[in-house]
Design a protein around this motif. Structure first.
Motif, mmCIF file in Angstrom:
data_model
loop_
_atom_site.group_PDB
_atom_site.id
_atom_site.type_symbol
_atom_site.label_atom_id
_atom_site.label_comp_id
_atom_site.label_asym_id
_atom_site.label_seq_id
_atom_site.Cartn_x
_atom_site.Cartn_y
_atom_site.Cartn_z
ATOM 1 N N HIS A 78 1.420 -1.017 0.204
ATOM 2 C CA HIS A 78 -0.803 0.243 0.310
ATOM 3 C C HIS A 78 0.548 1.217 -0.214
ATOM 4 O O HIS A 78 2.193 1.291 0.226
ATOM 5 N N PRO A 82 -5.253 1.241 -7.779
ATOM 6 C CA PRO A 82 -6.127 2.638 -7.083
ATOM 7 C C PRO A 82 -6.781 2.167 -5.640
ATOM 8 O O PRO A 82 -6.927 3.311 -4.460
ATOM 9 N N PHE A 83 -6.432 1.044 -4.947
ATOM 10 C CA PHE A 83 -7.228 0.560 -4.418
ATOM 11 C C PHE A 83 -5.685 0.774 -3.348
ATOM 12 O O PHE A 83 -6.234 0.511 -1.761
ATOM 13 N N ASN A 124 -5.581 4.717 -1.297
ATOM 14 C CA ASN A 124 -6.903 5.068 -0.950
ATOM 15 C C ASN A 124 -6.295 5.485 0.338
ATOM 16 O O ASN A 124 -5.600 4.950 1.182
ATOM 17 N N THR A 180 -12.215 10.926 -8.742
ATOM 18 C CA THR A 180 -12.525 10.347 -6.840
ATOM 19 C C THR A 180 -13.986 8.974 -7.568
ATOM 20 O O THR A 180 -13.999 8.284 -5.950
ATOM 21 N N GLU A 217 -12.964 6.060 -8.635
ATOM 22 C CA GLU A 217 -11.311 4.524 -7.905
ATOM 23 C C GLU A 217 -10.773 4.946 -6.815
ATOM 24 O O GLU A 217 -10.507 4.608 -6.214
ATOM 25 N N THR A 218 -10.634 6.082 -6.411
ATOM 26 C CA THR A 218 -9.879 6.472 -5.596
ATOM 27 C C THR A 218 -9.703 7.836 -4.727
ATOM 28 O O THR A 218 -10.583 8.579 -5.550
ATOM 29 N N ASP A 219 -9.447 7.913 -3.748
ATOM 30 C CA ASP A 219 -9.310 9.513 -3.168
ATOM 31 C C ASP A 219 -8.369 10.934 -2.742
ATOM 32 O O ASP A 219 -8.257 11.354 -2.302
ATOM 33 N N ASN A 226 -6.768 12.612 -7.586
ATOM 34 C CA ASN A 226 -7.863 12.456 -8.685
ATOM 35 C C ASN A 226 -7.811 13.956 -9.890
ATOM 36 O O ASN A 226 -7.785 13.357 -10.855
#
Length: 273
Positions: free
Chosen positions: A77, A113-114, A117, A156, A158-160, A163
């Motif tokens: 991550h 993206p995951f 986050n 947004t 897909e991810t925060d 962007n």
């Protein structure tokens, strides 16, 4: 212009068959998703790397880079508060940099993206600091192999984290590495930015290292509502020197149809602007 395609759309195709079709259509570059070949880069031997590269080169193709860098991994991550996970993530990116260079590539697109986050309760500032630490810890070794990381803004949906192009540049400037540059993606820019795509191409021309083409309907260029005439005109005006790489997310029309139609449309538009 150098037209390329992301190969993970050719699900279950043998590598030779992928390269045969991609070259026959007229593409000259291939962008690899590592998970399509192994669940860890260490499982792709030096012999296999040489074979993948030779198979592509024998057909006039260059494997120029990787994307979906952290897809289908566990325990990695970018922005996490866990320092050990951040350390392992940096080490994994170095392994991918070696794979990329061994295949003949010089860029890696950081989307994933995951795996980026922001954790619940973490501030935006801390997330950027954590991400910057990961990139500072991997980019020198990656740079020694002649490889860049291209930071990809995503919507947004897909991810925060990161962007817009401006937010990507903010992170890139925090890291301060010559081999950390901006990636631009048509679908992402159409869904996340207030400025037009041609304006963004001009604004960030000196910082952009790679360019993905697709449509908001998740298909390839020419298969949706996005007009590529102003987009390609802007790329020409800014003398963009890199690859234009097709990346799609909806494979239902069929991989071969998508690849052919995308190339036909791009060639037609490029020659007309």
């Amino acid at each position: 212009m150098k037209f390329a395609i992301c190969q993970e759309m050719f699900v279950d195709w043998e590598w030779e068959k992928q390269c045969d079709l991609i070259a026959e259509i007229g593409y000259t570059g291939i962008e690899l998703a590592p998970f399509a070949f192994a669940d860890h880069p260490s499982k792709i031997t030096q012999e296999e790397r040489a074979s993948l590269k030779k198979t592509a080169e024998d057909r006039g193709l260059q494997i120029f880079g990787l994307h979906w860098l952290l897809a289908k991994t566990e325990g990695l991550h970018l922005t996490t508060a866990d320092s050990e996970v951040r350390k392992n993530t940096a080490a994994y990116l170095v392994e991918l940099g070696n794979l990329c260079a061994d295949l003949g590539g010089d860029l890696m697109v950081f989307g994933s993206p995951f795996q980026r986050n922001i954790e619940e309760g973490m501030s935006r500032e801390q997330a950027y600091q954590n991400a910057a630490e990961v990139f500072r810890n991997c980019l020198p070794a990656i740079g020694e192999r002649g490889v860049r990381i291209c930071m990809e803004p995503l919507t947004t949906k897909e991810t925060d984290f990161v962007n817009t192009c401006a937010e990507a540049i903010e992170l890139i400037d925090m890291v301060g590495a010559d081999n950390f540059v901006l990636h631009q993606d048509v679908k992402a820019m159409a869904g996340a930015e207030t400025e037009s795509i041609p304006e963004l191409i001009h604004k960030y021309a000196s910082r952009t290292g790679h360019f993905h083409v697709n449509d908001t309907n998740l298909l390839g260029p020419g298969m949706g509502e996005t007009d590529y005439h102003p987009i390609f005109k802007a790329l020409k005006e800014t003398k963009y020197p890199g690859w234009i790489s097709v990346e799609v997310f909806d494979y239902k029309p069929g991989s071969e149809h998508i690849a052919r139609e995308s190339f036909r449309y791009m060639k037609e538009v490029w020659e007309s602007v």
